[in-house]
Design a protein around this motif. Sequence first.
Motif, short mmCIF file in Angstrom:
data_model
loop_
_atom_site.label_atom_id
_atom_site.label_comp_id
_atom_site.label_asym_id
_atom_site.label_seq_id
_atom_site.Cartn_x
_atom_site.Cartn_y
_atom_site.Cartn_z
N VAL A 132 7.73 -14.01 0.51
CA VAL A 132 6.96 -14.34 -0.69
C VAL A 132 7.56 -15.55 -1.41
O VAL A 132 6.83 -16.45 -1.85
CB VAL A 132 6.91 -13.13 -1.64
CG1 VAL A 132 6.29 -13.51 -2.98
CG2 VAL A 132 6.11 -11.99 -1.01
N LEU A 133 8.88 -15.62 -1.50
CA LEU A 133 9.52 -16.69 -2.26
C LEU A 133 9.41 -18.05 -1.57
O LEU A 133 9.44 -19.09 -2.24
CB LEU A 133 10.99 -16.35 -2.50
CG LEU A 133 11.25 -15.19 -3.47
CD1 LEU A 133 12.73 -14.94 -3.60
CD2 LEU A 133 10.63 -15.46 -4.84
N ALA A 160 8.92 -8.81 -5.55
CA ALA A 160 8.15 -9.97 -5.10
C ALA A 160 6.85 -10.11 -5.89
O ALA A 160 6.48 -11.21 -6.31
CB ALA A 160 7.85 -9.85 -3.61
N SER A 174 9.36 -18.11 -10.49
CA SER A 174 9.31 -16.97 -9.57
C SER A 174 10.70 -16.64 -9.03
O SER A 174 11.09 -15.47 -8.93
CB SER A 174 8.35 -17.26 -8.43
OG SER A 174 8.76 -18.40 -7.69
N ALA A 180 12.81 -13.13 -9.75
CA ALA A 180 13.32 -12.34 -8.63
C ALA A 180 14.84 -12.20 -8.70
O ALA A 180 15.39 -11.11 -8.45
CB ALA A 180 12.90 -12.98 -7.30
N LEU A 206 10.71 -10.00 0.72
CA LEU A 206 11.03 -10.80 -0.47
C LEU A 206 11.16 -12.27 -0.12
O LEU A 206 10.64 -13.14 -0.85
CB LEU A 206 12.34 -10.28 -1.08
CG LEU A 206 12.76 -10.87 -2.42
CD1 LEU A 206 11.68 -10.63 -3.47
CD2 LEU A 206 14.08 -10.26 -2.86
#
Length: 260
Positions: free
Chosen positions: A31-32, A242, A40, A44, A28
Amino acid sequence: MSVLTPPRTDRGIGRINPVAKLGASLLLAGVLVLTIDWVSAAVALCCELVLFLFAGVSLRTLVWRTLPVWLAAPTVAVTTLLYGQESGAVYWSFGLIHVTEGSAALALASLLRVLAIGLPAVVLFITVDPTDLADGLAQVVRLPARFVLGGLAGLRLVGLFIDDWHALELARRARGVADGHAIRRVGSQAFALLVLSIRRGSKLATAMEARGFGSDAPRSWARESPFGAREWGLIALGALVAALAVTVAVLTGSWNFVLG
């Protein structure tokens, strides 16, 4: 309750292998950090807050353990707001401080990113015991046993360091040498703790070497570290959150790739 002592629970995330928790949080976070946008991170964070309800952790423990993240996020946001990249309309300016439309958007994105990355990492590791994590890293990830056991021994000493600091403080106060300048007192006490830590580390290393922990022979483990459907489900859940965050950010046109 010490922040270093994981609460024991057989509910929710307490039954999941620590390696799966580590994998889900890294997935996670990986991806962030690829984008700087608030959409985004907000998606999340919303998904995570819902999933926290099923984590099997009490609200008091959840708030206490995640408090540093809640305090750090606004600090990052305010710093970014005042000194972030200047773009768009200027709302306020004074010296080196420039509050603009771009810095405000970046501050909001930074705030949500810190929460979206930090909160699940803390929550997933609330119930992790260092020994269980070491067992998982050695048996599931197949990391070298010498590295894993050395790291476990060092982590176990953290609690002793805290006790040593308090003992040094009381001893110095009893001898009447703790009433001087605060900075000088902390520096002197930190040096004493460093010397004590080096001595204890040397003794621990010698003791572990004498017991065969440094051998290259294949090791056996006292406890099995299972990795099954629950663990794969947690990793899949992290991947789903994600993917949903990325999809919403792309569809709304807010995706801002950091390397782009």
